[in-house]
Design an enzyme around this catalytic site. Sequence first.
Site, PDB file in Angstrom:
ATOM      1  N   GLY A 269       0.837  -1.196   0.000  1.00  0.00           N
ATOM      2  CA  GLY A 269       0.000   0.000   0.000  1.00  0.00           C
ATOM      3  C   GLY A 269       0.870   1.245   0.000  1.00  0.00           C
ATOM      4  N   LEU A 270       0.226   2.389  -0.170  1.00  0.00           N
ATOM      5  CA  LEU A 270       0.947   3.661  -0.275  1.00  0.00           C
ATOM      6  C   LEU A 270       1.718   3.996   1.002  1.00  0.00           C
ATOM      7  CD1 LEU A 270      -1.867   5.814  -1.976  1.00  0.00           C
ATOM      8  CD2 LEU A 270       0.179   4.831  -3.078  1.00  0.00           C
TER       9      LEU A 270
ATOM     10  N   GLY B 253      -0.564   2.998   6.635  1.00  0.00           N
ATOM     11  CA  GLY B 253      -0.770   2.341   7.932  1.00  0.00           C
ATOM     12  C   GLY B 253      -0.307   0.890   7.971  1.00  0.00           C
ATOM     13  N   LYS B 254       0.436   0.485   6.940  1.00  0.00           N
ATOM     14  CA  LYS B 254       0.883  -0.922   6.827  1.00  0.00           C
ATOM     15  C   LYS B 254       1.626  -1.431   8.066  1.00  0.00           C
ATOM     16  CE  LYS B 254       3.468   0.025   3.328  1.00  0.00           C
ATOM     17  NZ  LYS B 254       3.118   1.459   3.315  1.00  0.00           N
TER      18      LYS B 254
ATOM     19  N   SER C 271       5.983  -1.765  -1.771  1.00  0.00           N
ATOM     20  CA  SER C 271       6.052  -2.753  -2.869  1.00  0.00           C
ATOM     21  C   SER C 271       5.062  -2.409  -3.985  1.00  0.00           C
ATOM     22  CB  SER C 271       5.826  -4.168  -2.347  1.00  0.00           C
ATOM     23  OG  SER C 271       4.706  -4.254  -1.485  1.00  0.00           O
TER      24      SER C 271
END
Lengths: 240, 240
Positions: free
Chosen positions: A79-80, A84-85, A152
């Site tokens: 994710g961007l 919040g990953k 990624s």
Amino acid sequence: MTYETKARSLVKTISWRILATLTTMALVYIFIGDMTIALSVGGIEVFLKMLVYFLHERAWDKIKFGKKEVKPAVIWLTGLVRSGKSAIAEEIVKQLHNKGLKAEHLDGHTVRNLFPETGHTRDEVNEHIKRVGYLASKLEEQGVFVVASFVSPFKESREFVRKICNNYQEVYVNTPIETCENRDESGLYNKAKQGLVLNLPGVNINYEEPVEPVIKIDNSKETNKELAFKVVKMFSNNLS
Amino acid sequence: MTYETKARSLVKTISWRILATLTTMALVYIFIGDMTIALSVGGIEVFLKMLVYFLHERAWDKIKFGKKEVKPAVIWLTGLVRSGKSAIAEEIVKQLHNKGLKAEHLDGHTVRNLFPETGHTRDEVNEHIKRVGYLASKLEEQGVFVVASFVSPFKESREFVRKICNNYQEVYVNTPIETCENRDESGLYNKAKQGLVLNLPGVNINYEEPVEPVIKIDNSKETNKELAFKVVKMFSNNLS
């Protein structure tokens, strides 16, 4: 982690009962059919069987039959920047640990020692992700759940990781870009818009969305705890 | 791998006996003190206790108490080119697997994917060894035995690995250099002597011998199997 199959417990139950009943029969035979004595036999049996049971348990600890390893997964959060990953990943690891499972969190910060990320061009990012994927596959191979949180942005390297892992599970953290921008105290998004930072996915370069993620999550709507619970639930339905 | 402590088995033995004896007492109470009936009670008991025992086993499978993880080690084989490190390491891994332990072999070939070794200068070799050490430490942290076979000629990087691992065990493969040269079909030693290959430890650069390895082995005198057995024995004395 290991757990015991029902087949293991069943066979153990039968083997114990045979042992215990043979023990009682032998005792009764020694005392010869007098039923009042049978009561004292019972008294002796309590202690004798405890010893036999204990030795039986120790013997079974050496037997591998029916001891199974939980099948782990590589849970890959993409994710961007500022979606919040990492925070969600940490929560997932915590919940996996609470279930007694082995889990390792890999993200930009933890793997920096292993392979200093040299740059942010397409090739460099792809190379970096592939190496992280290799590390993930080694841990997975050894029965460890891996929770990876990396932007990624490119399909190519994500698909590479999918191929080298046994059980790759793609989680798309698709928090809206506006939310990511608002959270961004380091001003990375602004700098990218001004051309001061290059290669920021979603601004100067394309973020290639996952085609078929196993789940899409968005932490602008739900708490990390809730999201982690959803993710973990998907992989623990098949556990004991 | 997990194994069960004696404390676990003891507590389990007592809890089972309490359950089993309470079951028998309840049955005898229902049939009220008639001793000839007590025999049929015994008959019923055989089957009833099997069920109770089975459920008891299933319940214990959920209980963590007394389930211990084997403490792994990072077994680091250092020595000259062609000293036999890789072959001995493979044999060690095989013997660890036979004991039901988790083990991973890391050497030049297997980690090439992860970090392509760029060169053989002192700095590059040290960097490479440190990265391998980091990978080893991650696997060790997750309960996996790591058997690493690298020339690793410099004390600096070996000591770095020792520091980041919990249980680093240095094995010095000190096969005589003449034996290594004789085995060397690729002609690396000859090329190094002619100056066509640089940085070959023992020829152009110094191989810094381990100061206090846990064991010194030499596969010109004993078979790999025998040497591996010696090494594995050192780490499995404290197992179960």
